[in-house]
Design a protein around this motif. Sequence first.
Motif, short mmCIF file in Angstrom:
data_model
loop_
_atom_site.label_atom_id
_atom_site.label_comp_id
_atom_site.label_asym_id
_atom_site.label_seq_id
_atom_site.Cartn_x
_atom_site.Cartn_y
_atom_site.Cartn_z
N LEU A 28 0.82 -1.21 0.00
CA LEU A 28 0.00 0.00 0.00
C LEU A 28 0.86 1.26 0.00
O LEU A 28 0.59 2.20 -0.76
CB LEU A 28 -0.93 -0.01 1.21
N THR A 29 1.89 1.31 0.85
CA THR A 29 2.75 2.49 0.88
C THR A 29 3.48 2.68 -0.44
O THR A 29 3.67 3.81 -0.91
CB THR A 29 3.78 2.40 2.02
N SER A 30 3.89 1.57 -1.06
CA SER A 30 4.56 1.67 -2.37
C SER A 30 3.62 2.25 -3.41
O SER A 30 4.01 3.11 -4.20
CB SER A 30 5.06 0.28 -2.81
N PHE A 31 2.38 1.78 -3.41
CA PHE A 31 1.39 2.32 -4.34
C PHE A 31 1.18 3.81 -4.11
O PHE A 31 1.19 4.62 -5.06
CB PHE A 31 0.06 1.57 -4.18
N LEU A 32 1.02 4.21 -2.86
CA LEU A 32 0.71 5.61 -2.54
C LEU A 32 1.88 6.53 -2.87
O LEU A 32 1.69 7.63 -3.42
CB LEU A 32 0.34 5.74 -1.06
N ILE A 33 3.10 6.11 -2.54
CA ILE A 33 4.23 7.01 -2.75
C ILE A 33 4.60 7.09 -4.23
O ILE A 33 5.01 8.16 -4.73
CB ILE A 33 5.46 6.58 -1.90
N VAL A 34 4.43 5.98 -4.98
CA VAL A 34 4.65 6.04 -6.42
C VAL A 34 3.57 6.89 -7.07
O VAL A 34 3.84 7.66 -8.01
CB VAL A 34 4.70 4.63 -7.03
N PHE A 178 2.04 4.24 -10.71
CA PHE A 178 2.57 4.97 -11.85
C PHE A 178 1.48 5.31 -12.86
O PHE A 178 1.43 6.41 -13.40
CB PHE A 178 3.67 4.14 -12.50
N LEU A 179 0.59 4.34 -13.09
CA LEU A 179 -0.51 4.55 -14.02
C LEU A 179 -1.42 5.70 -13.58
O LEU A 179 -1.61 6.68 -14.30
CB LEU A 179 -1.33 3.27 -14.16
N PHE A 180 -1.97 5.57 -12.38
CA PHE A 180 -2.92 6.58 -11.91
C PHE A 180 -2.23 7.92 -11.65
O PHE A 180 -2.82 8.98 -11.86
CB PHE A 180 -3.63 6.08 -10.65
N GLY A 181 -0.96 7.87 -11.23
CA GLY A 181 -0.22 9.11 -11.01
C GLY A 181 0.03 9.86 -12.30
O GLY A 181 -0.09 11.08 -12.35
N LEU A 201 0.98 15.84 -2.41
CA LEU A 201 1.09 15.99 -0.96
C LEU A 201 0.09 15.08 -0.24
O LEU A 201 0.44 14.42 0.75
CB LEU A 201 0.86 17.45 -0.58
N ILE A 202 -1.14 15.04 -0.71
CA ILE A 202 -2.17 14.22 -0.06
C ILE A 202 -1.75 12.76 0.00
O ILE A 202 -1.83 12.11 1.06
CB ILE A 202 -3.51 14.37 -0.81
N PHE A 203 -1.27 12.24 -1.11
CA PHE A 203 -0.93 10.81 -1.16
C PHE A 203 0.37 10.50 -0.42
O PHE A 203 0.52 9.41 0.14
CB PHE A 203 -0.84 10.34 -2.61
#
Length: 465
Positions: A28-34, A178-181, A201-203
């Motif tokens: 989850l943290t990997s998804f959010l920070i990417v 990466f996709l959604f970002g 910042l939020i993510f």
Amino acid sequence: LQGGGGASELTHDRKVALKQRTISALHLTSFLIVLSTSIVAFTPLPSISRHLTTSSSATTAAATTSSPQEQAVKILSYISAASAAVELFLSPLLGTLLDRFGRKRPSVLLHSLITITNLGVLLHPSVWSICTSRIVNVLCSGFLIIVANSIIGDIFSSNKDQMGTVLGKQAACISSGFLFGSLLGGRLTEFGERFAYGGALIFSVMAALTAAFRMADSMDLTSSSVQAPSSSSSTKDLDWTSLKRSLWEAPLSSIQLLFHYGKHMRTLAVLLLLQSAPIYMGDVFQVFAKDEWGLTPKDFGKFVALFGVLGILSNSSLSLIVGRLGLRKFSLFAIVSSLFFPLTAIFTNSYRYVLVAGIFGLYSGAQKVGTTAAITSLANELELPQGQLQGEKASMSALLKIICPVIYSTLYLKGKEWSSMGIGDDDRANKLGLQMIMGKLGKKLPFVLNCILSVMAFAVTWQNL
């Protein structure tokens, strides 16, 4: 933030539950920070160009010979090279600190640093704040990879196939972010950098909170007892002389895997270098897409997002395919898959054909899974600490980050120059043949290099993996 709980001993069931929760929190943290870093991944180039245009138009001093966009590309190239140099020195040191103090607290700190710089650009957007954010994002993202791989290595180093499955899930989370970002960043950047960095910042805040309150320290979970890092390893226990020596020896750490742990590790390290090099094309691919394919930043974001989708699909089905083929056959299949993209880019001039080739090259992004699992498993057999291993591996990757952008940009610029060269009266036939070749391939030399590297990686994998 200790992550170890209050008891000195953990039952087996409790350990298993904490391991599962820690891996889930890591994904989850990997998804959010990417997701956070991808939102602003392509924002610096247009934002810095706009700030430079504004400052140059407001100044009546002598004009420079380069355009604001060229200046922005140069600035970002310097940032990439400088960040890679810093990563080269600090990655082995971080690996030592991870083995000393655990995985959790550095993870929280790195997520927090990204959050702070995003907040800085939101409050005061400028060339300096954007560049600072870019540096911190690049460095902390690289360091977080070390932390994540150390956690996975701690928990799964004794089971190579299971580690391959977990690495696939981790890669799927990264591809999703990466996709959604990329999609969200393309939209937000149209409204200005404040909106893009505000979304980032939020993510990043969510990632920091998840790391702080959901993750346990994997070093605690793989030992017989749970010792809080701060209680077992205080600052006074730290060997500062050893750390200083590690810092000065950091450039040598980038080649430790090549020369220090035997022939098999050296072969796997070479294979990892061959598979990793195309990732570090730097800004060359973005410039190529803009100049040769005419893609706007928004279109480029969509183009990149498609490969995020492909990454999700490939990594989500990774466990099933690896289970059927095994890591070696899958690695060979993935390397062949990686050839579709550069070959199509070489022989066509339409990005639409390249998109189709990317679909056929679905598993190209997963080609390093087998190599990574093999290196981690071999390090476990050699009783090499996971933090040290990941630090040395990241230092080797940082060396690529310094060298590869220079190589790729040189190939592109030289190829562009050669493709437009004229033909003189002397040796007309030879020059005509050369111009025909370079006119076709000149600007596409970076993709030619990628094909060569893939063929070499296939040969090494066939013989050694």
